[in-house]
Design an enzyme around this catalytic site. Sequence first.
Site, PDB file in Angstrom:
ATOM      1  N   HIS A  98       0.855  -1.194   0.000  1.00 27.22           N
ATOM      2  CA  HIS A  98       0.000   0.000   0.000  1.00 27.22           C
ATOM      3  C   HIS A  98       0.890   1.243   0.000  1.00 27.22           C
ATOM      4  O   HIS A  98       1.951   1.258   0.625  1.00 27.22           O
ATOM      5  CB  HIS A  98      -0.926  -0.008   1.211  1.00 27.22           C
ATOM      6  CG  HIS A  98      -1.981   1.061   1.124  1.00 27.22           C
ATOM      7  ND1 HIS A  98      -1.710   2.374   1.413  1.00 27.22           N
ATOM      8  CD2 HIS A  98      -3.273   1.008   0.732  1.00 27.22           C
ATOM      9  CE1 HIS A  98      -2.810   3.089   1.211  1.00 27.22           C
ATOM     10  NE2 HIS A  98      -3.779   2.280   0.801  1.00 27.22           N
ATOM     11  N   GLU A 170      -4.225   1.996  -6.947  1.00 22.37           N
ATOM     12  CA  GLU A 170      -4.687   3.073  -6.068  1.00 22.37           C
ATOM     13  C   GLU A 170      -3.784   4.281  -6.262  1.00 22.37           C
ATOM     14  O   GLU A 170      -2.713   4.377  -5.630  1.00 22.37           O
ATOM     15  CB  GLU A 170      -4.624   2.632  -4.606  1.00 22.37           C
ATOM     16  CG  GLU A 170      -5.369   1.336  -4.321  1.00 22.37           C
ATOM     17  CD  GLU A 170      -5.721   1.199  -2.841  1.00 22.37           C
ATOM     18  OE1 GLU A 170      -6.905   1.024  -2.554  1.00 22.37           O
ATOM     19  OE2 GLU A 170      -4.827   1.293  -1.989  1.00 22.37           O
TER      20      GLU A 170
HETATM   21  P1  13P Z   1     -10.027   5.701   0.799  1.00 22.07           P
HETATM   22  O1  13P Z   1     -11.156   4.914   0.180  1.00 22.07           O
HETATM   23  O2  13P Z   1     -10.332   6.150   2.198  1.00 22.07           O
HETATM   24  O3  13P Z   1      -9.556   6.815  -0.102  1.00 22.07           O
HETATM   25  O4  13P Z   1      -8.797   4.682   0.953  1.00 22.07           O
HETATM   26  C1  13P Z   1      -8.464   3.856  -0.126  1.00 22.07           C
HETATM   27  C2  13P Z   1      -7.392   2.941   0.247  1.00 22.07           C
HETATM   28  O5  13P Z   1      -6.260   3.324   0.486  1.00 22.07           O
HETATM   29  C3  13P Z   1      -7.714   1.509   0.350  1.00 22.07           C
HETATM   30  O6  13P Z   1      -6.558   0.782   0.500  1.00 22.07           O
END
Ligand code: 13P
Length: 253
Positions: A98, A170
């Site tokens: 992440h 992401e």
């Molecule tokens: P948010 O949906 O709060 O932006 O977070 C996304 C995330 O990092 C999931 O791993």
Amino acid sequence: MSTLWVGTSWKMTKTLAEGRAWASGLRDHLAGKAPAGVQPFVIPSFTATTAVADILGEDSPVLLGVQNAHWEDAGAWTGEVSVPQARDAGAQIVEIGHSERREHFGETVETTRLKAAAALRHGLTPLLCIGETLEVKDAGGSSEFILGQARGALEGLDDQQLSRVVIAYEPIWAIGEKGRPATTEELIEPFAALGEEYAGKVAGLLYGGSVNLDNAADLLGIEHVTGLFVGRTAWQLEGYLELLRIAEAHAAA
Ligand code: 13P
């Protein structure tokens, strides 16, 4: 159509009582059956892993994950948790790479590769997170950057191993309180690039970053997107249940 993976990481939130309430609410709502065409998953913080595993139960349609795990099986690694320990606690998924871990805790392409291999070695699903900064995006380098992260982490895996991997794209600029949701237009090219390399070869290609109840359906409509990885919107159980409904409707369409 492939199964839609819809899950949440609680990041560093929730007391045990809050986690138990969320998990038992989900268990009662699903009553032993995932929404058609949807694979739900939840990734609590380590302290809640066994509590959530116990509440969901052994045959739960909800997969359980941990937010990180070390690549070694055991040893003198103070503060770390290994994949066998995570599995022992009931986890089936290991989240890897992440952006918050890359930024604050020294996660690198090399460590993501070691961790993905460790997860696979012990029969867990690696959930590999990739994503670029706003700087990289503004310079037009998003696709190249995220492909580099994915290739580096998944290097050397055979087809069978790759088929057990889930990738979550992401974009860093889209995550969390300071982020803004990516627009559909912004995601077409990165998912085309990921799709070209990984569609049909991995278990899922997920989008994450400010997913909410208003944008979820559109995000699921982007070519090659096969799921959503969600933070804030899913931390309230009602938000997560609504996302599951949206995904079920999308799968049925
Ligand atoms: P948010 O949906 O709060 O932006 O977070 C996304 C995330 O990092 C999931 O791993």
